[in-house]
Design an enzyme around this catalytic site. Sequence first.
Site, PDB file in Angstrom:
ATOM      1  N   ASN A 197       0.803  -1.217   0.000  1.00 12.63           N
ATOM      2  CA  ASN A 197       0.000   0.000   0.000  1.00 12.63           C
ATOM      3  C   ASN A 197       0.842   1.276   0.000  1.00 12.63           C
ATOM      4  O   ASN A 197       0.302   2.372   0.016  1.00 12.63           O
ATOM      5  CB  ASN A 197      -0.931   0.005   1.215  1.00 12.63           C
ATOM      6  CG  ASN A 197      -0.156  -0.060   2.523  1.00 12.63           C
ATOM      7  OD1 ASN A 197       1.066  -0.229   2.530  1.00 12.63           O
ATOM      8  ND2 ASN A 197      -0.851   0.072   3.627  1.00 12.63           N
ATOM      9  N   LYS A 198       2.160   1.153  -0.038  1.00 16.79           N
ATOM     10  CA  LYS A 198       3.006   2.342   0.053  1.00 16.79           C
ATOM     11  C   LYS A 198       3.138   3.028  -1.317  1.00 16.79           C
ATOM     12  O   LYS A 198       2.669   2.512  -2.324  1.00 16.79           O
ATOM     13  CB  LYS A 198       4.378   1.962   0.630  1.00 16.79           C
ATOM     14  CG  LYS A 198       4.314   1.369   2.045  1.00 16.79           C
ATOM     15  CD  LYS A 198       3.667   2.307   3.030  1.00 16.79           C
ATOM     16  CE  LYS A 198       3.778   1.982   4.495  1.00 16.79           C
ATOM     17  NZ  LYS A 198       3.586   0.684   5.057  1.00 16.79           N
ATOM     18  N   ILE A 199       3.809   4.190  -1.335  1.00 15.50           N
ATOM     19  CA  ILE A 199       3.809   5.005  -2.566  1.00 15.50           C
ATOM     20  C   ILE A 199       4.485   4.281  -3.733  1.00 15.50           C
ATOM     21  O   ILE A 199       4.039   4.377  -4.868  1.00 15.50           O
ATOM     22  CB  ILE A 199       4.406   6.403  -2.327  1.00 15.50           C
ATOM     23  CG1 ILE A 199       4.186   7.305  -3.547  1.00 15.50           C
ATOM     24  CG2 ILE A 199       5.883   6.345  -1.950  1.00 15.50           C
ATOM     25  CD1 ILE A 199       4.278   8.784  -3.265  1.00 15.50           C
TER      26      ILE A 199
END
Length: 382
Positions: A197-199
Amino acid sequence: MAINESKLNSRIWLSPPHMSGYEQEFIEEAFKLNWIAPLGPNVNGFENDIEVYLNQNRHVTALSSGTAAIHLALHIIGVKAKDEVICQTKTFVASVNPVKYLGATPILVDSEKETWNICPKLLEQAIIDRINKGKKPKAIIAINLYGMPYNTMQIETISKKYNIPIIEDSAEAFGSEVYGRKCGTFGDFSILSFNGNKIITTSGGGALITSSKKLKEKAVFLATQAKEDGNEYIHKTLGYNYRMSNIIAGIGRGQMRVLDNYVSLRRRNYKYYQQNLCHIKAITFLNEPKGFTSNRWLTCILLDNENTRNNLLKLLNDHNIEARPSWKPMHLQPLYKNVPTYLNGVSEELYKKGLCLPSGSNLTKNDLKRIVNLIKSYFGEA
Ligand SMILES: *Cc1c(COP(=O)(O)O)cnc(C)c1O
């Protein structure tokens, strides 16, 4: 008709993975060379890409997760059982758990309103109080929550004054900056996460960032079972199996090519929400302090009270839009309810009123419109 309808109501996720198309070539290369191992050219290449990006002479060790990176940082600092480590209470549980892995005690410190991150005043109070009680904290874990940098200058001053190292948790802040300097370069140790879910994501993974080559060598040693040189498999210290695989690192190399673009896209999301919702009195946004640039990993709005927050959360989820309450502070978690705390009420207020909106770099204009219109409808606007 059926297609249109399913498109109209298709699920909008909070922060889904966004592959660029470049990842596959690095993975294919790894297969071709049979580098299917927790080392190899993609691992070195990914680390190098990050070092170049951070541009501060830092040394990067690619690992299996951000949690592993925090664990290794604490280990290298020398945190042992019964030691104390200060940690921002307003965070995701992964920031604090490694303290407990080592048998040490987290000391939870509340946030300031300006950045939502660790409050410098409370931090100093906590340090003084712990020293007076007979134990000097071994480290400070400061978080760049939702991409907003913590008050780097003041926190660093306190860290230097009391000679306590900082672990900068930039799991959510890759691409953020303070006066042009990238997050991931502010701590004595810094960490990144490449969770789904990170950038940018490698499906799962993380990195430990250190200030010297020697510290990196130590991190690599510990992350590969602490095996002594030579082929006899001699082990004098306790190590871990925390290295990143060469396949996973290939995804990371592809993602590095688009990181800056993804920062712009997430910032675009924030701007869109702000421009279209800021006139609603019940909604407030977190502005950037002077010189701060957030990657706006998640756009988190504050509502006027918990009730409105819960209603909106339900409304969005009923319309197939994934939203989430802001992180529940660690001192409210059953796991950490008995540890020492230094509180001012800010993190609890942020938790009750905070709502994270869909923030992926792959959101479409139509997705954004659909979300904004639904929120407006709640406040009686057509
Ligand atoms: C995601 C996250 C982590 C942990 O990273 P993993 O790679 O999932 O282990 C740590 N701290 C914060 C604030 C995070 O959001």
